[in-house]
Design a protein around this motif. Structure first.
Motif, PDB file in Angstrom:
ATOM      1  N   ASN B 137      63.078  36.595 116.093  1.00 18.99           N
ATOM      2  CA  ASN B 137      64.454  36.874 115.636  1.00 18.99           C
ATOM      3  C   ASN B 137      65.148  35.599 115.183  1.00 18.99           C
ATOM      4  O   ASN B 137      65.854  35.573 114.194  1.00 18.99           O
ATOM      5  CB  ASN B 137      65.286  37.499 116.767  1.00 18.99           C
ATOM      6  CG  ASN B 137      65.089  38.994 116.806  1.00 18.99           C
ATOM      7  OD1 ASN B 137      64.696  39.598 115.811  1.00 18.99           O
ATOM      8  ND2 ASN B 137      65.332  39.595 117.956  1.00 18.99           N
ATOM      9  N   PHE B 138      64.925  34.562 115.977  1.00 15.66           N
ATOM     10  CA  PHE B 138      65.544  33.267 115.673  1.00 15.66           C
ATOM     11  C   PHE B 138      65.055  32.747 114.315  1.00 15.66           C
ATOM     12  O   PHE B 138      65.820  32.179 113.539  1.00 15.66           O
ATOM     13  CB  PHE B 138      65.196  32.278 116.794  1.00 15.66           C
ATOM     14  CG  PHE B 138      65.502  30.850 116.489  1.00 15.66           C
ATOM     15  CD1 PHE B 138      66.801  30.379 116.555  1.00 15.66           C
ATOM     16  CD2 PHE B 138      64.493  29.958 116.119  1.00 15.66           C
ATOM     17  CE1 PHE B 138      67.090  29.061 116.266  1.00 15.66           C
ATOM     18  CE2 PHE B 138      64.777  28.643 115.827  1.00 15.66           C
ATOM     19  CZ  PHE B 138      66.074  28.192 115.903  1.00 15.66           C
ATOM     20  N   CYS B 139      63.763  32.985 114.046  1.00 12.46           N
ATOM     21  CA  CYS B 139      63.176  32.442 112.811  1.00 12.46           C
ATOM     22  C   CYS B 139      63.594  33.217 111.554  1.00 12.46           C
ATOM     23  O   CYS B 139      63.467  32.701 110.446  1.00 12.46           O
ATOM     24  CB  CYS B 139      61.653  32.421 112.919  1.00 12.46           C
ATOM     25  SG  CYS B 139      61.092  31.202 114.108  1.00 12.46           S
ATOM     26  N   LYS B 140      64.091  34.453 111.773  1.00  6.26           N
ATOM     27  CA  LYS B 140      64.510  35.250 110.611  1.00  6.26           C
ATOM     28  C   LYS B 140      65.699  34.581 109.916  1.00  6.26           C
ATOM     29  O   LYS B 140      66.725  34.329 110.556  1.00  6.26           O
ATOM     30  CB  LYS B 140      64.925  36.660 111.065  1.00  6.26           C
ATOM     31  CG  LYS B 140      63.768  37.650 111.047  1.00  6.26           C
ATOM     32  CD  LYS B 140      64.255  39.014 111.484  1.00  6.26           C
ATOM     33  CE  LYS B 140      63.117  39.772 112.124  1.00  6.26           C
ATOM     34  NZ  LYS B 140      63.579  40.910 112.921  1.00  6.26           N
ATOM     35  N   GLY B 141      65.540  34.331 108.661  1.00  5.20           N
ATOM     36  CA  GLY B 141      66.637  33.742 107.875  1.00  5.20           C
ATOM     37  C   GLY B 141      67.008  32.330 108.285  1.00  5.20           C
ATOM     38  O   GLY B 141      68.103  31.851 107.990  1.00  5.20           O
ATOM     39  N   GLN B 152      73.430  25.645 116.838  1.00  2.00           N
ATOM     40  CA  GLN B 152      74.024  26.693 117.677  1.00  2.00           C
ATOM     41  C   GLN B 152      72.974  27.717 118.096  1.00  2.00           C
ATOM     42  O   GLN B 152      72.829  28.040 119.268  1.00  2.00           O
ATOM     43  CB  GLN B 152      75.132  27.417 116.902  1.00  2.00           C
ATOM     44  CG  GLN B 152      76.438  26.671 116.843  1.00  2.00           C
ATOM     45  CD  GLN B 152      77.231  26.868 118.113  1.00  2.00           C
ATOM     46  OE1 GLN B 152      76.901  27.694 118.931  1.00  2.00           O
ATOM     47  NE2 GLN B 152      78.255  26.075 118.300  1.00  2.00           N
ATOM     48  N   HIS B 153      72.213  28.231 117.087  1.00  2.00           N
ATOM     49  CA  HIS B 153      71.204  29.257 117.377  1.00  2.00           C
ATOM     50  C   HIS B 153      70.072  28.696 118.234  1.00  2.00           C
ATOM     51  O   HIS B 153      69.567  29.370 119.117  1.00  2.00           O
ATOM     52  CB  HIS B 153      70.614  29.805 116.059  1.00  2.00           C
ATOM     53  CG  HIS B 153      71.505  30.797 115.396  1.00  2.00           C
ATOM     54  ND1 HIS B 153      72.684  30.439 114.787  1.00  2.00           N
ATOM     55  CD2 HIS B 153      71.409  32.139 115.247  1.00  2.00           C
ATOM     56  CE1 HIS B 153      73.262  31.514 114.290  1.00  2.00           C
ATOM     57  NE2 HIS B 153      72.511  32.557 114.567  1.00  2.00           N
ATOM     58  N   PHE B 154      69.699  27.470 117.929  1.00  2.00           N
ATOM     59  CA  PHE B 154      68.585  26.863 118.654  1.00  2.00           C
ATOM     60  C   PHE B 154      68.940  26.670 120.132  1.00  2.00           C
ATOM     61  O   PHE B 154      68.158  26.987 121.028  1.00  2.00           O
ATOM     62  CB  PHE B 154      68.217  25.522 118.001  1.00  2.00           C
ATOM     63  CG  PHE B 154      67.014  24.870 118.620  1.00  2.00           C
ATOM     64  CD1 PHE B 154      65.754  25.430 118.470  1.00  2.00           C
ATOM     65  CD2 PHE B 154      67.128  23.713 119.371  1.00  2.00           C
ATOM     66  CE1 PHE B 154      64.628  24.846 119.041  1.00  2.00           C
ATOM     67  CE2 PHE B 154      66.024  23.126 119.962  1.00  2.00           C
ATOM     68  CZ  PHE B 154      64.770  23.689 119.792  1.00  2.00           C
ATOM     69  N   LEU B 155      70.149  26.158 120.386  1.00  2.00           N
ATOM     70  CA  LEU B 155      70.580  25.949 121.771  1.00  2.00           C
ATOM     71  C   LEU B 155      70.691  27.283 122.495  1.00  2.00           C
ATOM     72  O   LEU B 155      70.375  27.396 123.686  1.00  2.00           O
ATOM     73  CB  LEU B 155      71.912  25.192 121.821  1.00  2.00           C
ATOM     74  CG  LEU B 155      71.852  23.732 121.368  1.00  2.00           C
ATOM     75  CD1 LEU B 155      73.248  23.125 121.344  1.00  2.00           C
ATOM     76  CD2 LEU B 155      70.959  22.905 122.281  1.00  2.00           C
ATOM     77  N   ASP B 156      71.112  28.295 121.753  1.00  2.00           N
ATOM     78  CA  ASP B 156      71.217  29.633 122.342  1.00  2.00           C
ATOM     79  C   ASP B 156      69.824  30.152 122.720  1.00  2.00           C
ATOM     80  O   ASP B 156      69.635  30.729 123.798  1.00  2.00           O
ATOM     81  CB  ASP B 156      71.891  30.572 121.331  1.00  2.00           C
ATOM     82  CG  ASP B 156      72.272  31.887 121.969  1.00  2.00           C
ATOM     83  OD1 ASP B 156      72.762  31.840 123.117  1.00  2.00           O
ATOM     84  OD2 ASP B 156      72.053  32.943 121.350  1.00  2.00           O
ATOM     85  N   LEU B 157      68.857  29.894 121.832  1.00  2.00           N
ATOM     86  CA  LEU B 157      67.477  30.326 122.106  1.00  2.00           C
ATOM     87  C   LEU B 157      66.941  29.628 123.359  1.00  2.00           C
ATOM     88  O   LEU B 157      66.370  30.262 124.255  1.00  2.00           O
ATOM     89  CB  LEU B 157      66.585  29.997 120.895  1.00  2.00           C
ATOM     90  CG  LEU B 157      65.092  30.305 121.071  1.00  2.00           C
ATOM     91  CD1 LEU B 157      64.846  31.806 121.022  1.00  2.00           C
ATOM     92  CD2 LEU B 157      64.257  29.613 120.001  1.00  2.00           C
ATOM     93  N   ILE B 158      67.137  28.328 123.421  1.00  2.00           N
ATOM     94  CA  ILE B 158      66.673  27.542 124.582  1.00  2.00           C
ATOM     95  C   ILE B 158      67.299  28.104 125.856  1.00  2.00           C
ATOM     96  O   ILE B 158      66.623  28.332 126.858  1.00  2.00           O
ATOM     97  CB  ILE B 158      67.092  26.052 124.437  1.00  2.00           C
ATOM     98  CG1 ILE B 158      66.508  25.465 123.182  1.00  2.00           C
ATOM     99  CG2 ILE B 158      66.776  25.253 125.682  1.00  2.00           C
ATOM    100  CD1 ILE B 158      65.406  24.500 123.318  1.00  2.00           C
ATOM    101  N   HIS B 159      68.614  28.312 125.776  1.00  2.00           N
ATOM    102  CA  HIS B 159      69.335  28.803 126.948  1.00  2.00           C
ATOM    103  C   HIS B 159      68.755  30.152 127.408  1.00  2.00           C
ATOM    104  O   HIS B 159      68.480  30.350 128.588  1.00  2.00           O
ATOM    105  CB  HIS B 159      70.818  28.940 126.618  1.00  2.00           C
ATOM    106  CG  HIS B 159      71.673  29.096 127.823  1.00  2.00           C
ATOM    107  ND1 HIS B 159      72.410  28.075 128.358  1.00  2.00           N
ATOM    108  CD2 HIS B 159      71.880  30.158 128.643  1.00  2.00           C
ATOM    109  CE1 HIS B 159      73.031  28.489 129.429  1.00  2.00           C
ATOM    110  NE2 HIS B 159      72.730  29.756 129.615  1.00  2.00           N
ATOM    111  N   THR B 160      68.554  31.040 126.437  1.00  2.00           N
ATOM    112  CA  THR B 160      68.063  32.384 126.766  1.00  2.00           C
ATOM    113  C   THR B 160      66.670  32.312 127.387  1.00  2.00           C
ATOM    114  O   THR B 160      66.394  32.952 128.409  1.00  2.00           O
ATOM    115  CB  THR B 160      68.009  33.257 125.486  1.00  2.00           C
ATOM    116  OG1 THR B 160      69.240  33.110 124.814  1.00  2.00           O
ATOM    117  CG2 THR B 160      67.749  34.705 125.787  1.00  2.00           C
ATOM    118  N   ILE B 161      65.809  31.526 126.766  1.00  2.00           N
ATOM    119  CA  ILE B 161      64.418  31.427 127.234  1.00  2.00           C
ATOM    120  C   ILE B 161      64.343  30.900 128.674  1.00  2.00           C
ATOM    121  O   ILE B 161      63.606  31.433 129.498  1.00  2.00           O
ATOM    122  CB  ILE B 161      63.611  30.528 126.249  1.00  2.00           C
ATOM    123  CG1 ILE B 161      63.177  31.383 125.055  1.00  2.00           C
ATOM    124  CG2 ILE B 161      62.418  29.902 126.908  1.00  2.00           C
ATOM    125  CD1 ILE B 161      62.431  30.630 123.997  1.00  2.00           C
TER     126      ILE B 161
END
Lengths: 469, 512
Positions: B137-141, B152-161
């Protein structure tokens, strides 16, 4: 005596996850708070209130809140809290810095301004009014031909509870409840005056101090004593210094007999009770039980607890100060205690300064201390009246300048005398700043200015006036 | 795929040095030269992740009872993924994977791969299926995101993982342990929110950063055009910019980059120093010890004072001009940043925290933003409620930050009670235990501190810098309840004498 005669001596040792949980659990084990507090009682809670610093210099306020609420729940009419702070500091200053007055009010307690410092900022006090207030707030109590001034609020309270934060102490190894009880009298009356010729050689200071502590303790014995060692300040204490370390034991010791509570605490903290003059003397005077076999211990098994904590430096030269060599002569406990605090304070608040000052500094203390390493180069600090008087004829006091024609004798300007028996720490700081100069001691200067922000000269003057008996 | 292909052919290119292939840095929209990505992986992976070869990626079901995919990455050098092969998912037969103790599973996987593929792996990366979904999902677009949105998205991904515990590495590298414990100790406070806060408080800037090393010099161009989410990032090598670094001086290189990239300022750092600092940070133990933060601050300040040795910048900061320093010294202000007391400042802060807040304490930090009101002026009482932005409760035990809790607005401001720091302290104490102090700080002040210490530190405006101290004395922008002694001292002193008092501690006395 009445307590021991009438009630069995019970001490609870509790271990738990939080100090609050420990306290409630311990009180429950001792039979509940109603065993100690009756409906309508006025309660006075003595806690550690030494300096306007964070935990564990003072008692854990979560523990205080819990005990106040427990007292109120048991029907206490009024719960006062108080103690006399470190010399030169007012209760009002600590209360303002820690926000205590309002905080205690929010938990239905009341901070007792034992030193009347809440009046210091009010105007229009003449000597008559002053006398009236002093008479209203203090009583003279005679014990063993000694007169002590004790706040009436303590004497008039129906119940007396002592909540003591256990930390290491330079003189008594641990700050236990007996020692803590000494601060129910004003600082001026806590001072030990030099008497007799052998004052220093017999360590009369410590003997007199122990005797005074016990006399003060006998004035109002606590009904409930809590030694909070859930967290203990070790290595350097009882105030927070650079070498201090907080260790978590998760334990609290409480009971109805301060001597017994201190004896049990000493035992679990690996201190030999037989070497504790304070506990033994208190037992000898019949103020409590120190014999563990006669104490009913409930809760944790005392044999299973073996706490090892790092005690304070036994010798002053164990406190390593950069560019300083400490030379100790015959020393009494009074000078030892004050020098211990001064050296630790220097270590904590002079990190930069100690690098700035010249590499040769000698700190001479006690009766007939050894000579400085380098008489001609060293800055020499003489700490205490004994060090000053016993080195009067020493070579380093004068500098000899020889020329072809004559010899010139000049007073050594690299000499600082910190007089007093024992010297006052705040005065020592000022003298150090004058001696080395503020430029060379920027950190101590900043510390001194910070201290001055809560001990302004105007207020300390008032404190001295109000303290006079 | 492109980077794998590139990596497998790198030796062919190394001689010709004619590398034109553009690739995207994995999991980012940043497109750059293949050799930069190769270099970054070759440099950073062994230091921060694993310095041995060959990796096995495993995708498992969310309930941990099934292996869904096995991918073996062969690496010639640690971090340089060269080829991959998808293995049969039933190659490793194990009933349940103990994700908290991957040692046994690693040994089983190792022996199977040795037997079947004759290959020794050094590391396992385990993804729960959910993690793959999040990453996809993160990689889309991703290519369309600007740098700010990407971070922003990357930090959110890290946080979620990390929060959902859906990604594991064995053996655990320091960076993994650091992120895991950091996110745990942040107690729900999101990394992207912290980034947003920081970005918001940065004034617009346009800088280039040269990261020097003997092997490959990297050049970053970072620009913030205006306030808000407008951040751009580009990565170059000198060759990209047509600069031949052979025999060129540091100053000349910086000036050339300043012209080529139209940057306001160019900073020069050594890669090894930054890597060493990052390594030290990733080795931090949690709960965070204040003493360790003290050492980090010492390192940073030491780096800061080593201007022209460890770092450099153009235009040359005016503050370092001896004549100007001499002139302000005549007014009693010694502002020699090359003599900043890197050891005394952290020591002072550390001992001040210990003695004023205690070794165990709970402090409430309230962040406000009064700038949205007319001229930033509000009555002190109103400013709290209206300008409230965030509040954090920081719990310290034995000088370690053990908990950071985000406090909601309704927990602080109860209807009918006056909104001052005193009532807030009592309210929060009731819920969380005794609060040592409540500290209120406004974004305007944070903004000013960041800008004065980062963006405009090089300017010679000593009196405008004193403005920060003046702002600290403004109760709308900064206040502490109860008033701890250093705060009392600050409030009771005139700015000039306070500056002199502090600068004597902050700046070393000896010039040489």
């Amino acid at each position: 005596m009445d307590l021991i005669d009438s009630e069995p001596v019970e001490v609870a040792i509790v271990k738990g996850e939080t100090p609050k949980e420990n306290l409630l659990n311990g009180i429950e084990k001792l039979g509940g708070i109603s065993k100690y507090i009756n409906n309508g009682d006025q309660v006075f809670i003595k806690f550690n209130l030494t300096l306007p610093c964070g935990f564990p210099t003072n008692t854990n306020f979560d523990v205080i809140e819990t005990i106040v609420k427990a007292c109120k729940k048991a029907g206490a009419k009024k719960v006062y809290l108080g103690s006399f702070p470190f010399k030169g500091v007012t209760i009002k200053a600590i209360s303002d810095i820690l926000g205590l007055k309002k905080y205690f009010e929010s938990v239905e307690g009341e901070l007792a301004f034992l030193d009347n410092s809440n009046y210091f900022y009010m105007k229009g006090f003449d000597s008559k009014k002053l006398k009236v207030i002093k008479n209203r707030s203090f009583s003279k109590v005679e014990v063993n031909n000694k007169t002590f001034i004790v706040p009436k609020v303590i004497l008039d309270s129906d119940k007396f509870i002592s909540v003591n934060q256990v930390n290491v102490d330079p003189l008594f190894k641990l700050r236990l409840s007996l020692l803590s009880s000494y601060s129910i009298i004003p600082n001026r009356f806590q001072e030990i005056l030099k008497k007799g010729e052998n004052f220093q050689s017999n360590d009369q200071y410590k003997q007199d101090l122990i005797s005074n502590i016990i006399d003060v303790f006998s004035i109002k014995k606590p009904n409930l004593v809590i030694n909070d060692l859930f967290y203990v300040l070790e290595n350097a204490g009882p105030f927070i210094y650079k070498d201090s370390n907080l260790t978590k034991t998760g334990i609290m010791v409480l009971g109805n007999d301060a001597v017994a509570v201190d004896a049990v605490t000493s035992k679990i903290m690996n201190l030999d009770i037989k070497k504790s003059d304070l506990i033994l003397k208190a037992e000898e005077k019949g103020l409590g039980l120190a014999d563990l076999s006669k104490i009913k211990i409930i809760g944790e098994n005392i044999k299973n607890i073996d706490l090892i904590i790092k005690k304070c430096a036994k010798k002053l030269d164990e406190i390593k100060l950069q560019n300083f060599s400490i030379k100790t002569g015959n020393l009494c406990s009074g000078c030892f205690k004050q020098a211990y605090h001064l050296l630790n304070l220097m270590k904590t608040n002079m990190t930069k300064d100690l690098k700035y000052i010249t590499p040769n500094n000698s700190f001479l203390i006690g009766d007939d201390p050894p000579d400085p390493n380098n008489i001609s180069k060293d800055n020499i600090i003489l700490f205490g009246d004994c060090a000053i008087s016993s080195t009067r004829k020493k070579k380093f006091k004068v500098i000899i300048k020889e020329s072809k024609k004559k010899r010139k004798y000049k007073a050594n300007k690299k000499l600082l005398k910190l007089s007093g028996c024992p010297p006052d720490i705040f005065k020592c700081i000022k003298l150090l700043l004058n001696f080395y100069g503020k430029r060379d001691l920027p950190m101590l200067n900043l510390y001194s200015e910070t201290v001055a922000s809560y001990t302004p000269e105007k207020i300390t003057k008032k404190l001295r006036i109000w303290e006079v008996g | 795929m492109k980077i794998l292909k590139y990596n497998s052919n790198i030796e062919l290119f190394e001689e010709s040095k004619e590398l034109k292939e553009r690739v995207r840095i994995p999991l980012s929209p940043i497109e750059t030269d293949g050799n930069i990505v190769y270099y970054l992986f070759e440099l950073l992976y062994p230091i921060f992740i694993n310095d041995q070869q060959n990796i096995l990626d495993i995708v498992i079901s969310d309930n941990e009872d099934e292996i869904l995919k096995l991918i073996l990455y062969e690496t010639k050098k640690a971090g340089v993924h060269e080829s991959f092969q998808i293995l049969q998912k039933d190659l490793i037969k194990i009933k349940n994977i103990d994700l908290d103790n991957l040692n046994d599973f690693f040994n089983v996987a190792q022996s199977v791969l040795m037997k079947k593929n004759n290959i020794r792996i050094s590391s396992l990366r385990i993804f729960k299926n959910k993690a793959i979904e999040y990453i996809n999902n993160f990689c889309k677009g991703l290519e369309d995101l600007n740098f700010y949105e990407f971070v922003q998205h990357f930090l959110d991904l890290i946080h979620t993982i990390f929060e959902q515990k859906i990604f594991y590495i064995y053996p655990e590298p320091n960076i993994y342990k650091f992120l895991k414990k950091l996110i745990l100790s942040l107690n729900g406070i999101k990394l992207n929110n912290l980034f947003e806060f920081l970005e918001e408080n940065l004034a617009p800037f346009n800088v280039s950063i040269i990261l020097n090393s003997e092997k490959l010099i990297l050049i970053l161009k970072i620009q913030k055009i205006k306030s808000g989410s407008d951040l751009t990032f580009k990565l170059y090598t000198p060759r990209n910019l047509g600069i031949n670094v052979n025999g060129i001086s540091k100053k000349r290189l910086m000036n050339l980059i300043k012209i080529k990239l139209k940057a306001e300022k160019v900073y020069f750092f050594n890669q090894k120093h930054l890597i060493s600092l990052l390594s030290y940070i990733f080795e931090l133990e949690f709960p965070l010890k204040i003493e360790n933060l003290k050492f980090i601050l010492q390192k940073v300040l030491f780096g800061f004072r080593s201007f022209e040795n460890h770092w450099d910048m153009v235009p040359q900061p005016k503050i370092y001009n001896p004549l100007r320093r001499f002139l302000i010294r005549l007014f009693g202000i010694n502002l020699n940043l090359k003599k900043i007391s890197h050891w005394a400042i952290p020591e002072l802060i550390y001992s001040s925290i210990n003695s004023n807040f205690g070794l165990n304490s709970k402090s409430l930090l309230i962040l406000t933003n009064i700038s949205k009101y007319k001229n930033g002026k509000l009555r002190e009482l109103d400013s709290l409620n209206k300008a409230f932005r965030n509040a954090l409760l920081i719990e310290i035990e034995n000088s370690r930050i053990i908990k950071i809790i985000s406090i909601k607005r309704n927990e602080l401001f109860i209807n009918g009670t006056p909104n001052n720091l005193q009532t807030i302290k009592l309210q929060i104490s009731e819920k969380f235990g005794f609060i040592s102090s409540v500290i209120k700080i406004d974004s305007l002040l944070i903004n000013e501190i960041i800008n004065k210490s980062v963006s405009t530190f090089s300017k010679f405006k000593p009196f405008s810098k004193l403005k920060v101290i003046k702002m600290f004395k403004n109760k709308n922008l900064f206040s502490i309840y109860p008033e701890i002694p250093p705060y009392k001292l600050m409030m009771g002193k005139r700015i000039k004498s306070l500056t002199k008092l502090i600068l004597r501690v902050f700046i070393d006395k000896h010039e040489f």
